[in-house]
Structures are given as C-alpha cells and as structure tokens.
Design an enzyme around this catalytic site. Structure first.
Site, PDB file in Angstrom:
ATOM      1  N   SER A 117       0.899  -1.032   0.081  1.00 21.75           N
ATOM      2  CA  SER A 117       0.119  -0.201   0.109  1.00 21.75           C
ATOM      3  C   SER A 117       0.982   1.257   0.138  1.00 21.75           C
ATOM      4  O   SER A 117       1.772   1.732  -0.797  1.00 21.75           O
ATOM      5  CB  SER A 117      -0.755  -0.008   1.133  1.00 21.75           C
ATOM      6  N   HIS A 118       0.718   2.119   1.224  1.00 26.21           N
ATOM      7  CA  HIS A 118       1.361   3.400   1.099  1.00 26.21           C
ATOM      8  C   HIS A 118       2.826   3.373   1.591  1.00 26.21           C
ATOM      9  O   HIS A 118       3.344   4.339   1.641  1.00 26.21           O
ATOM     10  CB  HIS A 118       0.284   4.251   1.914  1.00 26.21           C
ATOM     11  N   ASP A 282      -2.771   6.229  -3.388  1.00 19.68           N
ATOM     12  CA  ASP A 282      -1.567   5.835  -2.674  1.00 19.68           C
ATOM     13  C   ASP A 282      -0.988   4.579  -3.594  1.00 19.68           C
ATOM     14  O   ASP A 282      -1.390   4.264  -4.861  1.00 19.68           O
ATOM     15  CB  ASP A 282      -1.952   5.320  -1.477  1.00 19.68           C
ATOM     16  N   ASP A 284      -1.092   1.163  -3.979  1.00 18.85           N
ATOM     17  CA  ASP A 284      -2.150   0.162  -4.703  1.00 18.85           C
ATOM     18  C   ASP A 284      -3.283   0.990  -4.828  1.00 18.85           C
ATOM     19  O   ASP A 284      -4.007   0.204  -5.455  1.00 18.85           O
ATOM     20  CB  ASP A 284      -2.342  -0.850  -3.618  1.00 18.85           C
ATOM     21  N   ASP A 286      -5.962   2.420  -3.639  1.00 16.93           N
ATOM     22  CA  ASP A 286      -7.240   2.546  -2.707  1.00 16.93           C
ATOM     23  C   ASP A 286      -7.375   3.549  -2.086  1.00 16.93           C
ATOM     24  O   ASP A 286      -8.325   3.855  -1.466  1.00 16.93           O
ATOM     25  CB  ASP A 286      -7.363   0.933  -2.051  1.00 16.93           C
ATOM     26  N   ARG A 287      -6.283   4.413  -1.546  1.00 13.27           N
ATOM     27  CA  ARG A 287      -6.497   5.624  -0.936  1.00 13.27           C
ATOM     28  C   ARG A 287      -6.753   6.842  -1.841  1.00 13.27           C
ATOM     29  O   ARG A 287      -6.333   6.976  -2.818  1.00 13.27           O
ATOM     30  CB  ARG A 287      -5.358   5.714  -0.004  1.00 13.27           C
ATOM     31  N   LYS A 381     -11.663   0.052  -0.750  1.00  9.46           N
ATOM     32  CA  LYS A 381     -11.626   1.424  -0.939  1.00  9.46           C
ATOM     33  C   LYS A 381     -11.170   1.808  -2.317  1.00  9.46           C
ATOM     34  O   LYS A 381     -10.434   0.943  -2.897  1.00  9.46           O
ATOM     35  CB  LYS A 381     -10.889   2.210   0.038  1.00  9.46           C
TER      36      LYS A 381
HETATM   37  C1  VG1 Z   1      -4.219   1.453   8.300  1.00  8.72           C
HETATM   38  C2  VG1 Z   1      -5.342   2.394   8.465  1.00  8.72           C
HETATM   39  C3  VG1 Z   1      -6.601   1.537   7.999  1.00  8.72           C
HETATM   40  C4  VG1 Z   1      -6.527   1.146   6.622  1.00  8.72           C
HETATM   41  C5  VG1 Z   1      -5.138  -0.016   6.615  1.00  8.72           C
HETATM   42  C6  VG1 Z   1      -4.758  -0.423   5.278  1.00  8.72           C
HETATM   43  O1  VG1 Z   1      -4.092   0.554   9.009  1.00  8.72           O
HETATM   44  O2  VG1 Z   1      -5.156   2.799   9.698  1.00  8.72           O
HETATM   45  O3  VG1 Z   1      -7.620   2.362   8.170  1.00  8.72           O
HETATM   46  O4  VG1 Z   1      -7.555   0.128   6.485  1.00  8.72           O
HETATM   47  O5  VG1 Z   1      -4.180   1.002   7.000  1.00  8.72           O
HETATM   48  O6  VG1 Z   1      -4.807   0.684   4.330  1.00  8.72           O
HETATM   49  P1  VG1 Z   1      -3.391   0.524  10.454  1.00  8.72           P
HETATM   50  O7  VG1 Z   1      -3.652  -0.778  11.233  1.00  8.72           O
HETATM   51  O8  VG1 Z   1      -1.765   0.775  10.319  1.00  8.72           O
HETATM   52  O9  VG1 Z   1      -3.761   1.659  11.307  1.00  8.72           O
HETATM   53  V1  VG1 Z   1      -3.939   0.249   2.751  1.00  8.72           V
HETATM   54  O10 VG1 Z   1      -4.359   1.717   1.834  1.00  8.72           O
HETATM   55  O11 VG1 Z   1      -2.686  -0.362   3.097  1.00  8.72           O
HETATM   56  O12 VG1 Z   1      -4.962  -1.005   2.020  1.00  8.72           O
HETATM   57 CO    CO Z   2      -3.388   1.325  -0.208  1.00  6.60          CO
END
Ligand code: VG1
Ligand code: CO
Length: 548
Positions: A117-118, A282, A284, A286-287, A381
């Site tokens: 992800s990010h 981000d 992947d 989704d953000r 998302k």
């Molecule tokens: C974080 C965010 C959460 C989100 C997750 C995956 O998790 O707070 O809201 O669903 O990332 O996002 P955490 O446990 O670090 O707070 V992504 O864009 O990785 O799919």
């Molecule tokens: Co993501």
C-alpha cells in the site's frame, strides 16, 4: 515437458496477516520459500475451505520492487496446484480496487494482490501480499487465520518447473491445466467508473477551459488508470496527471496521499493561485486525498459530503441505503445519516469489516479516516473513484470545494478531526502504554476534566450484524458528553516497531467557530490525551512523528 516439483519448506511462524494482508521488508519476502509458503497456504485454503472446483484467480500488484518476481513464483505455484484460470494484469500492474472489480465481474474464486500500500518500496522498502475472496473484498479474519495456521503447518509446496512466463503482452496461453490470461488492467475499471459517474457533465467542465485539475499518481499504480480516465476519457488537459508511471521504488518517494508526502499538489493548492481540485492516491490505488483551493478535505468529511450528495452521481441516484465508517473515523457521516434517515454503522479499522454490510445491501458508502472512501461498486476502498465523485459534485453544483465544505459544516456542524501518529516505538513500550490505558478505563467513566466530562470509555468491540462474529480489542475510546472523542490504537500495518495512532475529534455547531485551525480547535483534547495516556512517559517522544 513441464514437471511439478515438491519443495520442502521451513515452517514460518511470522506474524499474522495484519490490517491489510502480510507486510514485511522486501528482503524478508525474498528469503528462500517465504513467499512460497504463504502462497501455497492460500491455495490449500481455497482447495479445502471453498467449494470451488475450478479455481480462478486474478493476480497483480502495484508495481513495486519484487512485484514481477513474486508474480512468477505465484504463477508457477498456481500451475502446480491445478488452478484452472489465472488472470494477470499486464506487466503485473493491477490496483487494489481494479482487482476487486475483476474478481466480481468475472466471478473468480479470489485474487492475490501484491502491495504494501502506502509504505515505501524499493530494495530497502516494504513488500506485501493480500488475498481477496470471491466477493472481491479483503479476506475476513476467519480466512486469514486459516491461511496463517496453514503457513505454520505445511512442510512442502508445489511448483511447476517451467520457463519465465511473459506477462508484458496481452495473451492467452495454457500451461498444464492452467489457462493464463494477461489482460489490460485499466479497461474494466474505467468502464465501471463510466457507469457510476456523469462523465458528460465532467467532460463539459473540463472543456470550458476554466477548471484546473491535477492528480498525483505518486509514481505508483494509479498513474495508468488516471491517465486513461481523467485525460483520455474526460478530456482533462495532458499533464493533469503527474508522477503517472509506476516505478519500482516510487521514485524514492513515499506513496502516501497526504499533505506531507503529496508535496507537489499540496504546494499548488496552498498557494496564491491554487487549482480548483487536486487528488492523489497511494501505492495500490485504494486511498485518496482531496484538496480544494487552500483547503484539505478530511477523509471523514469527504465521506459525509459524498453521502449527502449521493444523488448527484447517476450510479447512486435514489438508492442510498446506509453508510459505514471505521471506529476512529469522525462521526460526521453519522450526522448526515441521521438527517437523511438512513442507517449508519461503526466497524473496526480495516476494509474487511465493511464486506458483510456491503454484501447484505445495508450500506452504500463506506470510509475510513485513513484516506479511504468507497461504495458498494466493489469491496475495496477506491482512490480514483473518490476523486471522480468530487469532480462529479463540482461539475453538478458548479460550486467550489470550499463552498461545498463550508455549506456542509453550516448544515451539519463540523467534526474537527486529526490523527497523531507516533511511529517506530519499541513494541514493548507501545504495548505497555495500551495496557496501562485499559486498566484506567473503568475509572475514567464519569470523570470531569475541567468541563470535559467522560461519558464512556472502553476498548472497542464489534459484533458483525450479519454473521455475529465478535472482534475485540479494536482501540481505546474515550467519549465525552459533548461528542468529543479521544481514540488510541496500535497500527496493524507497520513493518518496523509499533505505531501508536491517536485520533482526536471535536464536534462544533457554533457558526462562528467553524473556521478555526484544526490543531487549535483540538488543543484541549491533545493535552488531555497526553494527561490520560502518558505518551511521553511511555514512548520517550514529546511529539508525534506525523500529523494528518
Ligand atoms: C491503516 C489504516 C486503516 C487501513 C489500513 C490499510 O491500518 O489505519 O484504516 O484500512 O491501513 O490501508 P493501521 O492498522 O496501520 O492503522 V491500505 O491503503 O494499506 O490498504
Ligand atoms: Co492502499
């Protein structure tokens, strides 16, 4: 002749897949048999736990370092495990929302998405793998638990001894019993977007030449999607999408769409000559981040505004059912839901918890404070979707982002909101902080902190309304009688130490106080959080590492 080899694996007792799949340093993933062990466990899970006879999956990722190698490994294990059909995004590219769409559209058994992800990528960066189930959504806890158990039990995995499989040309081929289709990762997604939003009205807005728009692909997966949709289909000027080519190391940048990391667009939007709208997504895809001229729309407000404007987008007109938000997300969407007479739901952090509500048709929109917004069109998302929704709102109302946001606050009140992250804390210290808080919860109830009275303090527990599964220990909530909230939880996505997330929220309806700087509006709560949680004492840090 292609043969199948059975390879001995060492048992891995790594951590359970977290909030969003399994995430580790790329170097960790590259250890012999590490990825293989996880992938074989996924296929074992599918074989044993699902009724599907002809397994069909989609595979792709955000293009980060190790994406291509991982795909080769997965394809060979899939062939050896007799998977019937595999779809692979061309060149290994596939955003998380696009993967969700493909699974649903083609009735697949599931999907494997390669992304952290990010989190930063590259040789020294992070890598990740997540499994999505047949509804297109992230695997629920029961599934990730099962996969994790298998990871620790299996002693071998199967792989096909075959040549490198070309994933860079659109093609259809067959290896042993497995059909492999290399497909265009953008087309199906772009068509879906066209069906949800009023492309004509957005096109007209771009063509009159007065609307300035910029989208930051952050050198990650959304570049190709954004180019196709914003520039080619909607006619935004060439160059509106920046950092549009997915790079293995994201150009050395951090593909996290917030004010800190999406620097270029933030600079433009907070200048003397800002554009009308800026968006970013981000790693992947989704953000999302939404910026208007000199204004940052918090993800919580964005969800509330989208819910209140749902009739503007053709795909949602007249069919609003309910809205769901993760617990730390501000209560702004609940306030809209109440006024509109629809249901609102509060779930634990992580998109997987929205799955049942969406499948049951109980909610239309979902969102998280962490820059995640989406709807029942998929089960993830969706970054580009959120930007399109805002384009649709602006084109339909002919109002500016600040006008839309201000009118929303005037009507529904403003939920001042901020998240303070304390990153890379030693895990023991972070756990001690949370344990200490848990002990204090009972005594906090009813306590008065100079006018701020605690109405309730607990460790959030969620009972899924559909399958009645109970998820405990999802974050400390301290809720005050004036609707203010202090929330603390530990992140489940980090790869180094622990991250404490402190979420602060204050509800304001006084029309004269709707325009304060956020951190000022929250200053009492910030001080109180420190007083209650003793963050400094436990972590040795006197300020957060990131504020969003
Ligand atoms: C974080 C965010 C959460 C989100 C997750 C995956 O998790 O707070 O809201 O669903 O990332 O996002 P955490 O446990 O670090 O707070 V992504 O864009 O990785 O799919
Ligand atoms: Co993501």
């Amino acid at each position: 002749m292609i043969s199948i080899e059975t390879v001995a694996t060492i048992k891995y007792t790594d951590q359970k897949p977290g909030t969003s799949g399994l995430r580790k340093k790329a170097s960790h993933f590259k250890q012999p048999h590490y990825l293989e062990n996880f992938v074989q466990s996924i296929f074992d899970h599918i074989k044993i736990k699902t009724s599907s006879e002809n397994t069909s999956i989609v595979v792709g990722g955000d293009g980060r370092y190790y994406n291509r190698e991982a795909i080769q490994i997965i394809l060979k294990i899939a062939v050896a495990n007799n998977v019937g059909n595999i779809m692979v995004g061309k060149s290994g590219i596939l955003s998380t929302p696009a993967a969700s769409n493909i699974i649903r559209k083609y009735n697949l058994t599931g999907g494997i998405i390669l992304s952290a992800s990010h989190n930063p990528g590259g040789v020294n960066g992070d890598f990740g793998i997540k499994f999505n189930t047949e509804n297109g959504g992230p695997a629920p806890l029961s599934v990730t638990d099962d996969i994790f158990t298998r990871c620790r039990e299996i002693e071998t995995y199967k792989t096909a001894l075959c040549d490198y499989i070309n994933i860079d040309e659109l093609s259809e081929s067959k290896i042993l019993n497995t059909n492999i289709k290399i497909f265009d990762p953008v087309i199906d997604y772009a068509l879906l977007m066209q069906n949800l939003f009023d492309f004509d009205i957005i096109k007209a807005m771009f063509s009159n030449g007065n609307f300035q728009f910029i989208f930051d692909g952050m050198n990650a997966v959304t570049g190709p999607y954004a180019k196709k949709i914003f520039e080619e289909m909607l006619g935004a000027p060439k160059g509106s999408v920046i950092n549009a080519i997915p790079l293995e190391d994201f150009g050395g940048a951090h593909p996290d769409p917030n004010l800190k990391h999406a620097k270029e667009i933030s600079k433009i939007m907070f200048s003397e000559n800002p554009y009308n709208l800026a968006g970013a997504s981000d790693g992947d895809g989704d953000r999302n981040m939404i910026l208007g001229p000199n204004i940052f729309v918090t993800p919580s407000d964005s969800l509330a505004i989208i819910t209140s404007c749902s009739d503007l987008a053709p795909g949602y007109r007249g069919r609003l059912k309910g809205v769901a938000r993760s617990m730390p997300t501000s209560c702004a969407p609940d306030i809209v839901a109440e006024k509109l007479g629809i249901n609102s739901f509060e779930t634990p952090t992580g998109w997987k918890f929205f799955g049942n509500l969406l499948d049951a048709g109980m909610v239309t929109f979902c969102g998280e404070e962490s820059f995640g917004t989406s709807s029942d069109h998929i089960r993830e998302k969706d970054g580009v979707w959120a930007v399109l929704f805002w384009l649709n709102i602006l084109a339909s109302t002919k109002k500016s982002v600040p006008e839309i946001v201000m009118e929303h606050w005037q009507k529904y009140g403003r939920n001042y909101y901020s998240r303070h992250d304390y990153e890379e804390i030693e895990s023991d210290k972070a756990n001690a902080l949370v344990d200490n808080l848990r002990l204090k919860l009972f005594d906090l109830k009813g306590k008065d902190f100079m006018g701020l009275k605690v109405e309730n303090a607990d460790d959030f527990q969620y009972t899924d309304p559909i399958d009645n599964s109970v998820t405990t220990r999802q974050g400390i909530r301290i809720i005050f009688t004036d609707k203010s909230r202090i929330i603390m939880r530990l992140s489940g996505t980090g790869t180094k130490g622990a991250t404490l997330r402190l979420y602060l929220e204050k509800y304001e309806t006084n029309q004269d106080k709707l325009n304060l700087p956020t951190q000022d509006a929250l200053s009492d709560l910030i001080a109180l959080a420190e007083q209650i949680a003793e963050i400094k004492k436990y972590t040795g840090m006197d300020k957060p590492t990131t504020i969003t």
